[in-house]
Structure formats: C-alpha cells, structure tokens
Enzyme design. Structure first.
Site, PDB file in Angstrom:
ATOM      1  N   ASP A   5       9.993   1.800  14.176  1.00  0.00           N
ATOM      2  CA  ASP A   5       9.550   1.622  12.793  1.00  0.00           C
ATOM      3  C   ASP A   5       8.737   2.836  12.317  1.00  0.00           C
ATOM      4  O   ASP A   5       7.675   2.685  11.714  1.00  0.00           O
ATOM      5  CB  ASP A   5       8.729   0.313  12.675  1.00  0.00           C
ATOM      6  CG  ASP A   5       8.444  -0.071  11.233  1.00  0.00           C
ATOM      7  OD1 ASP A   5       9.103   0.464  10.318  1.00  0.00           O
ATOM      8  OD2 ASP A   5       7.539  -0.923  11.018  1.00  0.00           O
ATOM      9  N   HIS A  41      -0.291  -5.509  14.888  1.00  0.00           N
ATOM     10  CA  HIS A  41       0.660  -5.699  15.982  1.00  0.00           C
ATOM     11  C   HIS A  41       0.665  -4.485  16.892  1.00  0.00           C
ATOM     12  O   HIS A  41       0.197  -3.403  16.508  1.00  0.00           O
ATOM     13  CB  HIS A  41       2.077  -5.936  15.434  1.00  0.00           C
ATOM     14  CG  HIS A  41       2.441  -5.021  14.299  1.00  0.00           C
ATOM     15  ND1 HIS A  41       2.267  -5.362  12.983  1.00  0.00           N
ATOM     16  CD2 HIS A  41       2.933  -3.762  14.278  1.00  0.00           C
ATOM     17  CE1 HIS A  41       2.649  -4.364  12.200  1.00  0.00           C
ATOM     18  NE2 HIS A  41       3.044  -3.377  12.964  1.00  0.00           N
ATOM     19  N   ARG A  94      -6.153   3.851   7.644  1.00  0.00           N
ATOM     20  CA  ARG A  94      -5.275   3.004   6.828  1.00  0.00           C
ATOM     21  C   ARG A  94      -4.998   1.767   7.661  1.00  0.00           C
ATOM     22  O   ARG A  94      -4.310   1.825   8.681  1.00  0.00           O
ATOM     23  CB  ARG A  94      -3.984   3.751   6.517  1.00  0.00           C
ATOM     24  CG  ARG A  94      -2.941   2.923   5.758  1.00  0.00           C
ATOM     25  CD  ARG A  94      -1.681   3.770   5.592  1.00  0.00           C
ATOM     26  NE  ARG A  94      -0.601   3.094   4.893  1.00  0.00           N
ATOM     27  CZ  ARG A  94       0.276   2.249   5.480  1.00  0.00           C
ATOM     28  NH1 ARG A  94       0.169   1.937   6.759  1.00  0.00           N
ATOM     29  NH2 ARG A  94       1.252   1.713   4.770  1.00  0.00           N
ATOM     30  N   ASP A 125      -3.197  -0.946   8.529  1.00  0.00           N
ATOM     31  CA  ASP A 125      -1.816  -1.335   8.268  1.00  0.00           C
ATOM     32  C   ASP A 125      -1.649  -2.855   8.241  1.00  0.00           C
ATOM     33  O   ASP A 125      -2.159  -3.558   9.115  1.00  0.00           O
ATOM     34  CB  ASP A 125      -0.942  -0.731   9.388  1.00  0.00           C
ATOM     35  CG  ASP A 125       0.531  -0.957   9.162  1.00  0.00           C
ATOM     36  OD1 ASP A 125       1.066  -0.371   8.223  1.00  0.00           O
ATOM     37  OD2 ASP A 125       1.141  -1.732   9.931  1.00  0.00           O
ATOM     38  N   GLU A 138      -4.228  -1.652   3.634  1.00  0.00           N
ATOM     39  CA  GLU A 138      -2.834  -1.616   3.210  1.00  0.00           C
ATOM     40  C   GLU A 138      -2.449  -3.074   2.999  1.00  0.00           C
ATOM     41  O   GLU A 138      -2.058  -3.782   3.925  1.00  0.00           O
ATOM     42  CB  GLU A 138      -1.929  -0.963   4.248  1.00  0.00           C
ATOM     43  CG  GLU A 138      -0.554  -0.622   3.678  1.00  0.00           C
ATOM     44  CD  GLU A 138       0.617  -1.420   4.234  1.00  0.00           C
ATOM     45  OE1 GLU A 138       1.692  -1.394   3.638  1.00  0.00           O
ATOM     46  OE2 GLU A 138       0.475  -2.098   5.274  1.00  0.00           O
ATOM     47  N   HIS A 147       6.198   6.100   1.830  1.00  0.00           N
ATOM     48  CA  HIS A 147       7.295   6.025   2.812  1.00  0.00           C
ATOM     49  C   HIS A 147       7.992   4.671   2.775  1.00  0.00           C
ATOM     50  O   HIS A 147       9.069   4.520   3.334  1.00  0.00           O
ATOM     51  CB  HIS A 147       6.743   6.287   4.211  1.00  0.00           C
ATOM     52  CG  HIS A 147       5.818   5.204   4.677  1.00  0.00           C
ATOM     53  ND1 HIS A 147       4.574   4.975   4.110  1.00  0.00           N
ATOM     54  CD2 HIS A 147       5.971   4.254   5.625  1.00  0.00           C
ATOM     55  CE1 HIS A 147       4.023   3.939   4.692  1.00  0.00           C
ATOM     56  NE2 HIS A 147       4.822   3.481   5.616  1.00  0.00           N
ATOM     57  N   ASP A 148       7.364   3.669   2.156  1.00  0.00           N
ATOM     58  CA  ASP A 148       7.965   2.332   2.101  1.00  0.00           C
ATOM     59  C   ASP A 148       8.751   2.147   0.808  1.00  0.00           C
ATOM     60  O   ASP A 148       8.717   2.988  -0.092  1.00  0.00           O
ATOM     61  CB  ASP A 148       6.865   1.265   2.193  1.00  0.00           C
ATOM     62  CG  ASP A 148       6.358   1.103   3.621  1.00  0.00           C
ATOM     63  OD1 ASP A 148       7.133   1.337   4.576  1.00  0.00           O
ATOM     64  OD2 ASP A 148       5.187   0.735   3.785  1.00  0.00           O
TER      65      ASP A 148
HETATM   66  C1  GLC Z   1       3.281  -1.192   6.782  1.00  0.00           C
HETATM   67  C2  GLC Z   1       3.943   0.156   6.835  1.00  0.00           C
HETATM   68  C3  GLC Z   1       5.411  -0.031   7.059  1.00  0.00           C
HETATM   69  C4  GLC Z   1       5.627  -0.777   8.354  1.00  0.00           C
HETATM   70  C5  GLC Z   1       4.825  -2.067   8.406  1.00  0.00           C
HETATM   71  C6  GLC Z   1       4.741  -2.613   9.798  1.00  0.00           C
HETATM   72  O1  GLC Z   1       3.689  -1.938   5.709  1.00  0.00           O
HETATM   73  O2  GLC Z   1       3.687   0.871   5.675  1.00  0.00           O
HETATM   74  O3  GLC Z   1       6.099   1.182   7.048  1.00  0.00           O
HETATM   75  O4  GLC Z   1       6.983  -1.075   8.514  1.00  0.00           O
HETATM   76  O5  GLC Z   1       3.498  -1.885   7.982  1.00  0.00           O
HETATM   77  O6  GLC Z   1       3.843  -1.890  10.587  1.00  0.00           O
END
Ligand code: GLC
Length: 639
Positions: free
Chosen positions: A142, A185, A283, A285, A327, A396-397
């Site tokens: 990922d 995670h 950040r 996540d 985030e 990036h998302d």
């Molecule tokens: C956040 C990231 C994304 C990732 C997800 C799981 O949303 O920006 O790219 O897939 O977390 O870690």
C-alpha cells in the site's frame, strides 16, 4: 490528574526523572507539572477503569520510557522545542508552504531528497511531507502504509543515518519534515504480527482476532468499506491465527488493538523515537479508525480522541516542538474533535486535512457552481489557537466524495444524483469534459466513491492542445491552488503539480495501477519537465511560475496567515466564490467557463471606503471586476 493521588503523582515524577541527566531534570519537571494531568487523565479513562491490575506500575514504566526519550533527544532538537514553545504560531504564518512526495518518486532515496532541498527552497517550501519511508512489507505494501518496522528505514530508500542527515539539512534550510505515522495498523510481517502468528499470546492481543465469523459479521453490518472493490470486507481469515483478524484496509494491514495498553505504550515509544531523528510533524494515518465499538461504525469513537490526546501529552513531555496532524477524511462537522474538545480543546492535533474543501473545489470545477464549496466554507468551524487546516488540491489518495454528504443533504439532494455526474466529468466520461481522471472503487451499486488523477489531468492541461485550451487549464490549476493558498491553513503542493505533470501512464507501473487506481497520481518526477522549469515559455516553466507567484504574493500578505479571520461573501452568481480574509483582503474566484463582471459594490457588506488594489499587479481596482473564464482576483487594501 486528581489531587487525591499524591503518591502516584510523586512516583510518576520519580519515574520520569530517573531516566534523565541532571541538566534536563528542571525542564522535565516543568513539563511534568503542566502535562501529567492530561496524560494520566486520558490513560486512566482508557485503561485504568475498574482498578485495572498493574495500571499504576504500567504508567510508571511509560513515564520512564518518556524520560529515556527526552534524555536521548539531540541538543539541537531540544533547542528547536524551546523555540517552538516560544512561537506557537510558527506554522500558521503566510510564509508556510507544504510539499508532499513519495521519496522514490521524487528523488529515488532519502539522500536524493537531501540533494533536492535547494529545489524545495526555490519553490518556497517550509514543510515537506514525505510519504511512508519506514521499512515496509515485502511485496504489496500500500505504498508503504503497511509498516514492517517503526525503527528502520525501507532499505531501498536509505538508512536511519540518511534520515538524520536529511532532517539536519532540512532544519538548516527552514523546512520541517512531516512523516507518516501509521498507527492504526501494522503490516502482517511486522514483528508484532509475526509474534502473533507464532502463537505468542502477548502479541495476539495486539490485534483484534476472532475465532469465527459471528462477531465479524455483527460488526460488518455497521462498518463501511475503504476499498469495496479491491479489498472488500474489514476482516481477513488467517489460518495461522486460528481465525479472523481485523483489517480495515488491505488484508495485510492488521488493525492494532488500542484496548490493549501495551499497544499504546509501544506506539508512543515509536513516535518519540522518530521524533528524535528529527521528524517534526507526524501525519497520524487513518486516525478515525483507532477504536472499535460494537453496534457503531467504529469511526470517530470518543476513545480515538483520548488516544490522540494522550499522544499529544507524550509529545508535550518529550518533544514539544513536534506537531500532530490528523488524517481524518471525514465530513467537516466531524473534524473539530480532532483539535480537542471541551476541556481538551487545543490539546489534541495541531493540524487536520480539510478534505471536504478539497473535494468541493473539484466539484465546483466540474459543475461550474460553488454552492457546495460555499456550504463547506460556511460550515468550517473556528479552531483553537495554534491549530489549523491542511489545505490542498491533490494528494496521493483518491478524492473521497463521501466527505460532502452533509453539504449535499443540506441542499435536499441525493448524494449519488449530485455527485455521479461530477465523478463522471472528472473521469472524462461526459461530453465537453476537459478532465482525464478515473473513478475509483465505483460499480453499478456504488456509482460514486472516489476520483483519481493528477491535477494537470483533471484540469485538462494534459490533453490541452490549442493555446486557449492551455490557458484555460492553467487558470483552473491556478484557481484551485489559489483557494488552498488563501483559505487560511497550511497549504500543500502535491509533487508534480508545480510542473504540470500528468497522470502516470508508464508501462512500468501498469500493474500497480491495475491493482489500485490511486497509482494514477503517483508518477515519477518528470525530469524533463523539472529541467525545463527554467526555460521560459516551456509548459512546466509556465505552471511553475504561476504557482511561485501565488506563493510569493501570499507570503507578503499577513492577512493570509492561518489564524486570521475568514468569511465568505455572498454573490448572486452561482459560479463565483468570494472569500474575505480580515478587512483588507478579498479573493474573487470564477469557476465558470464564461467571463464574469462583478461590481465591487456587489461584494456584500465589505467596506469599500478605501481603495482596493490587485495583489499581483499592484494596480488600483476598477469599480467593476472583470474575470476571464476560471480566473481569479486577489484584492488587497493598504491599512
Ligand atoms: C491513509 C493513506 C492511504 C492508505 C491508508 C491505509 O488513508 O493516505 O494511502 O491506503 O491510510 O494506511
């Protein structure tokens, strides 16, 4: 911290100080007095109920760990902490500019990034978000969001020594490094997961493991899906664990069990370890997913905020110059708690993504109407001091559309009816669309979910051929970036946007894109464009120059600092958006393909007694503003 626990308080103080050299003890004592209440209060609420066995001893160990991290904090970072404490508004100023990139896509390695610091300075960058660079799962990971170690750098990208060298150089250049801290995670090959797989009970408890489908099925009834097409469901069967493990994202990303205090302690230690390598902003996540509660969506639970507040207190004790960024890709109305609410207001995250503003900007471009944007802006709450939004155009998302549900419902419309045409427009599936993006995770049942594509592709620059088409696409880019730069927050440029770089269409990355459409907006930096940015008239030079101009002009305008007041002014024209910052700045943005004229007298209740001038040209504003299609105007007034 309740005063009735003086013994515990004294013991905790001793634990913290025991790890510290004499010359850091006074400092630690001051911080302890200030922040121990928040730390113990939140952890008590999370883990201290019903006289949990060994809770006080566990707290003592945590304080000792924090003390060890403070003892190990390099002197220059200690000095930075003091400086930041003395200037808590340092990241709110209009000189701040973010840049976001994958290490390998931008410069190959961490050392390569170090060599590109002059480029970042040339752009005016003061904050660099590097997407995950810690050791990642082998194979699928990922984009590094499946972390295999919090203590090692991904070998392809460099070493911890390279990170130290990079952060030192960035600091010397006035740039703060933001790193991803993936705390929801870990990868299934992280040592904690591996120990769980070996059957170690201590580590099995680091995850949510269910022996059969009964609880997962009950949870699933309330949960939504992050990747409904490519990774359906929130649980993964792992025979070696003898059951199902919670995996909100990909099957190899196992959600941590924050109900287990050992997880919190290990995560806090990992955070401080990275802070001591010079990461200045974390950040956080996928923050909304940290806590699970039966019968709920398991998003934004109150305990999420206790965890984040506890981490903030940990930071305040050992690395108070560091910022936390949530985030949390959730509707605007759900974001204020991430800055702390009630007594904790201002004591949680310093930053949060304003993703509805970003999504509404794209909807406005596709629809040539600004009502959703207006509702988002009107619904954006005041933040505590020393906190602000992360404003951006692309990342990036995918562009996550669900964040706009409340604003659409407020207009009495159906989410899917309103946004399906937008998603199709951005995918270039509608007649007359200039955009060349792609829909993400959509199907017959889910017609609108997310949209992918680089800014240049979504605004039509990538496919523009005539002079008019190019100018129009450039204006659209300028329009969206001007919104991010004038809204009031910390604005971020996504790598490649400053060069007008389009979607990744390389054969080398086709398999990645086939597996996950978000790779469309994760190209390698186009070196030809990069070199040509200095060649006047070249495509990249034009975009580079227009973005730099916005950035430079913004820097000169203190009223665009994040903490200055913001208000939207109403106009009769649904394609226009007018934003005032204080009494001396007005941005007028035309989201339409048609030229517009707007008499200054029509600008709601702004005071027109003193003359306005154009912030870019310095020329006095005329009685009526003329805006070309997709053009914008920044009006300023001398005090
Ligand atoms: C956040 C990231 C994304 C990732 C997800 C799981 O949303 O920006 O790219 O897939 O977390 O870690």
């Amino acid at each position: 911290m309740k005063p009735e626990h003086p013994d515990l308080l004294a013991a905790l103080r001793r634990s913290l100080l025991s790890a510290l050299p004499m010359d850091r003890q006074a400092l630690a004592e001051v911080r302890f007095d200030r922040h121990v209440g928040a730390l113990v209060g939140t952890l008590q609420a999370l883990y201290g109920k019903d006289d949990a066995t060994g809770f006080d001893g566990w707290l003592g160990e945590l304080l000792q760990t924090i003390g060890q991290c403070l003892a190990a904090r390099p002197a220059e970072l200690l000095a930075l902490d003091e400086d930041r404490l003395a200037h808590p508004d340092w990241f709110l100023q209009s000189r701040m500019l973010g840049y976001c990139a994958y290490v390998d896509r931008f410069a190959g390695t961490l050392d390569g990034v170090r060599q590109r610091v002059p480029y970042l300075r040339e752009l005016g960058v003061t904050y660099l978000h590097l997407l995950p660079f810690l050791k990642m799962q082998a194979g699928d990971n990922d984009g590094g969001f499946a972390v295999a170690s919090f203590e090692a750098i991904e070998p392809r990208l460099g070493t911890m020594a390279d990170l130290d060298a990079l952060t030192a150089q960035l600091r010397a250049s006035g740039i703060s490094l933001c790193g991803d801290f993936v705390l929801n995670h870990v990868a299934s090959d992280h040592p904690w997961a591996q120990a769980a797989l070996r059957g170690e009970a201590r580590y099995r408890d680091y995850f949510h493991v269910f022996p059969d489908r009964s609880l997962p099925d009950a949870y699933e009834a309330q949960l939504s899906q992050v990747f409904p097409e490519v990774a359906p469901g929130n649980f993964t069967a792992v025979p070696a664990l003898g059951g199902w493990v919670w995996s909100t994202f990909y099957p190899y990303q196992w959600d941590l069990n924050y109900g287990n205090r050992a997880v919190f302690a290990d995560i806090a230690k990992a955070l401080l370890g990275l802070a001591n390598h010079g990461v200045e902003v974390f950040r956080l996540d996928s923050s909304p997913f940290l806590w699970k509660r039966p019968g709920t969506s398991c998003v934004n639970q109150p305990e999420v905020h206790l965890i984040l507040q506890a981490l903030r207190a940990v930071i305040e004790l050992a690395a108070p110059g560091v910022l936390l960024k949530a985030e949390a890709i959730v509707p605007t109305a759900e974001l204020p708690p991430y800055f702390g609410s009630g007594e904790a207001r201002g004591h949680e995250c310093h930053l949060a993504y304003h993703s509805s503003l970003m999504a509404a900007g794209w909807a406005a471009l596709a629809e040539q109407r600004t009502d959703l944007l207006a509702r988002v802006i009107d619904g954006t709450p005041e933040l505590p001091s020393s906190a602000t939004w992360l404003t951006y155009v692309r990342c990036h998302d995918d562009i996550v559309w669900s964040t706009l549900k409340p604003e659409i419902a407020a207009g009495g419309e159906s989410f899917s009816q309103r946004l399906t045409p937008v998603s199709r427009f951005l995918a270039g599936e509608v007649d007359g669309s200039f955009a060349r993006g792609q829909a993400f995770q959509t199907s017959a049942e889910v017609p609108v979910f997310g949209s992918n594509g680089m800014t240049a592709a979504l605004t039509g620059l990538s496919t523009a051929t005539t002079a008019d088409e190019i100018v129009h696409a450039e204006r659209r880019i300028r329009l969206l970036y001007a919104l991010a730069l004038s809204f009031g927050g910390l604005p971020l440029i996504y790598m490649g946007d400053e060069l007008g770089q389009g979607n990744d269409e390389s054969d080398a990355h086709a398999a990645l894109r086939d597996a996950d459409g978000r790779w469309l907006q994760r190209p390698l930096l186009d070196t030809a464009r990069w070199i040509a940015r200095d060649r006047p008239g070249s495509p990249s030079a034009r975009i580079h120059a227009l973005l730099r101009e916005l950035v430079q002009v913004r820097k000169q305008l203190p009223m665009l600092a994040a903490d200055q007041p913001r208000r939207r002014l109403t106009t009769a024209d649904p394609a226009l958006l007018v934003l005032a910052r204080g009494d001396a700045f007005v941005a007028v943005m035309n989201f339409s393909a048609l030229p517009k004229t707007l008499p200054l007298s029509a600008l709601g209740d702004i005071d027109n007694s003193a003359p306005w001038s154009d912030a870019f040209t310095g020329q006095a504003a005329t009685a009526a503003l003329s805006l070309a299609p997709w053009d914008l105007c920044w009006l300023v007034r001398q005090p």
